[in-house]
Design an enzyme around this catalytic site. Structure first.
Site, short mmCIF file in Angstrom:
data_model
loop_
_atom_site.label_atom_id
_atom_site.label_comp_id
_atom_site.label_asym_id
_atom_site.label_seq_id
_atom_site.Cartn_x
_atom_site.Cartn_y
_atom_site.Cartn_z
N ALA A 65 0.69 -1.19 -0.15
CA ALA A 65 0.10 -0.03 0.21
C ALA A 65 1.04 1.05 0.10
CB ALA A 65 -0.82 0.08 1.29
N GLY A 110 0.45 -5.03 0.81
CA GLY A 110 -0.72 -5.07 -0.15
C GLY A 110 -0.54 -5.71 -1.43
N GLU A 113 -0.98 -9.14 -0.47
CA GLU A 113 -2.52 -9.39 -0.63
C GLU A 113 -3.17 -9.26 -1.80
OE1 GLU A 113 -2.20 -6.30 2.65
OE2 GLU A 113 -3.55 -7.45 3.69
N GLU A 133 4.17 -5.27 7.36
CA GLU A 133 3.44 -4.29 8.06
C GLU A 133 4.06 -3.92 9.36
OE1 GLU A 133 1.98 -6.38 6.15
OE2 GLU A 133 0.77 -5.73 4.78
N1 COA Z 1 4.64 3.05 -0.59
C1 COA Z 1 5.03 4.20 -1.07
N2 COA Z 1 6.19 4.32 -1.85
C2 COA Z 1 6.93 3.27 -1.85
C3 COA Z 1 6.54 1.99 -1.33
C4 COA Z 1 5.28 1.93 -0.58
N3 COA Z 1 4.71 0.64 -0.22
N4 COA Z 1 7.52 1.12 -1.86
C5 COA Z 1 8.39 1.66 -2.46
N5 COA Z 1 8.10 3.09 -2.42
C6 COA Z 1 8.76 4.18 -3.21
C7 COA Z 1 9.92 4.65 -2.47
O1 COA Z 1 9.39 5.52 -1.44
C8 COA Z 1 10.85 5.19 -3.66
O2 COA Z 1 10.22 6.55 -4.22
P1 COA Z 1 11.42 7.80 -4.40
O3 COA Z 1 12.07 7.33 -5.48
O4 COA Z 1 10.34 8.78 -4.51
O5 COA Z 1 12.01 7.94 -2.83
C9 COA Z 1 10.62 4.31 -4.69
O6 COA Z 1 9.29 3.64 -4.52
C10 COA Z 1 11.51 3.25 -4.87
O7 COA Z 1 11.75 2.42 -3.74
P2 COA Z 1 13.10 2.29 -2.95
O8 COA Z 1 12.78 1.88 -1.68
O9 COA Z 1 14.15 3.39 -3.30
O10 COA Z 1 13.68 1.00 -3.64
P3 COA Z 1 14.72 -0.17 -3.20
O11 COA Z 1 15.16 -1.13 -4.29
O12 COA Z 1 15.70 0.36 -2.48
O13 COA Z 1 13.73 -1.04 -2.00
C11 COA Z 1 11.76 -2.22 -1.51
C12 COA Z 1 12.72 -1.80 -2.62
C13 COA Z 1 10.41 -3.00 -1.77
C14 COA Z 1 12.58 -3.03 -0.40
C15 COA Z 1 11.35 -0.77 -0.34
O14 COA Z 1 10.96 0.07 -1.29
C16 COA Z 1 10.46 -1.10 0.61
O15 COA Z 1 10.53 -1.63 1.65
N6 COA Z 1 9.14 -0.62 0.27
C17 COA Z 1 8.05 -0.70 1.39
C18 COA Z 1 7.56 -2.11 1.43
C19 COA Z 1 6.56 -2.16 2.55
O16 COA Z 1 6.80 -2.07 3.49
N7 COA Z 1 5.28 -2.50 2.09
C20 COA Z 1 4.22 -2.80 2.91
C21 COA Z 1 3.49 -1.50 3.05
S1 COA Z 1 2.16 -1.48 4.03
#
Ligand code: COA
Length: 258
Positions: A65, A110, A113, A133
């Site tokens: 999400a 999400g 999910e 989460e």
């Molecule tokens: N919500 C909002 N933005 C998100 C996102 C999310 N769930 N997941 C990734 N993004 C965005 C990042 O903020 C970043 O945006 P920016 O370039 O404007 O800063 C962009 O997507 C790229 O992500 P980044 O984190 O730089 O890539 P990465 O390769 O270093 O890491 C992940 C990849 C998936 C490990 C990491 O993005 C992450 O942990 N995301 C969240 C996962 C999460 O907790 N999901 C559950 C949400 S309830």
């Protein structure tokens, strides 16, 4: 028409792609709403026999999400967000046409999910699954606490939900979370291969399979009673007449979905 998803029809297969690659296809409210519109439209479109749900690019299916959208939400806003997600994801699960998640990278929160709400999951070798989460002080809000134990069992689901561990495609396959693991280049082709087999079957019977299997997991339903009713309902369809006549006449059935 859509801002956050794209749709493309190839023959009888509709490919719905979450298209926010710069945000790793994170699901904001509008994206979830658009997925709902696309699934509902496909449900009543006779030219669509099956649906593939995927993410744009090669890095992420859906990374969760959109955290930036809900960071300042209140209790009521949090509940409304979850309820909206439930409504749309339930409509995917209940879709009378087969829906396959083509998991082309991160399927976190999400995203995992969303994949679990589909009828089947095919993963690219680089796919990663997890429910992180609890790292955010949250729990899954789009059905993850319910569908993960249904798919992999309570014990392993508890572990993944509590540790926020991220697992790779092969581990997801071993646990029964995904149906197949294939090279990224073959991902859509593998989903198409499965859907094309299903599209050759009687469409109304496929819809009854969805209803009846889902009844197994619905606490309000008795799945065995549902099976008796839906089995009976098949007997008054033209597809049943055609299927049995074709078998007895040693020819290929031409189903019309009525
Ligand atoms: N919500 C909002 N933005 C998100 C996102 C999310 N769930 N997941 C990734 N993004 C965005 C990042 O903020 C970043 O945006 P920016 O370039 O404007 O800063 C962009 O997507 C790229 O992500 P980044 O984190 O730089 O890539 P990465 O390769 O270093 O890491 C992940 C990849 C998936 C490990 C990491 O993005 C992450 O942990 N995301 C969240 C996962 C999460 O907790 N999901 C559950 C949400 S309830």
């Amino acid at each position: 028409m859509y801002q956050n998803i794209t749709t493309e029809q190839k023959g009888k297969i509709l490919i719905v792609t979450v298209n926010r690659p710069d945000k790793l296809n994170a699901l904001n409210k509008n994206t979830i709403a658009e997925i709902g519109v696309a699934i509902n439209a496909a449900s009543t479109d006779n030219s669509v026999g099956g649906i593939i749900l995927t993410g744009a690019g090669t890095k992420a299916f859906v990374a969760g999400a959109d955290i930036s959208e809900f960071a300042a939400y209140s209790l009521e806003e949090g509940k409304a967000l979850s309820a909206h997600g439930h409504a749309v994801f339930n409509s995917i699960e209940a879709c009378a046409k087969p829906v396959i998640a083509a998991v082309n990278g991160f399927a976190l929160g999400g995203g995992c999910e969303l994949a679990m709400a589909c009828h089947m999951r095919v993963a690219a070798e680089n796919a990663k699954f997890g429910q992180p989460e609890v790292k955010l002080g949250l729990i899954p809000g789009y059905g993850g606490t319910q569908r993960l134990p249904m798919l992999i069992g309570k014990s392993k689901a508890m572990e993944l939900l509590m540790t926020a561990d991220v697992i790779d495609a092969n581990e997801a396959h071993r646990l029964g979370l995904v149906n197949h693991v294939v090279p990224q280049d073959n991902l859509i082709a593998k989903c198409e291969e499965i859907l094309n087999k299903i599209i050759d079957m009687a469409p109304l019977a496929i819809g009854e399979i969805v209803k009846t299997v889902n009844a197994c997991y619905d606490k309000e339903s008795n799945g065995y009673t549902t099976e008796i009713e839906r089995f009976g309902a098949c007997f008054v369809t033209n597809d049943f007449k055609e299927g049995t006549e074709a078998f007895l006449g040693k020819r290929k059935a031409e189903f019309k979905g009525n």
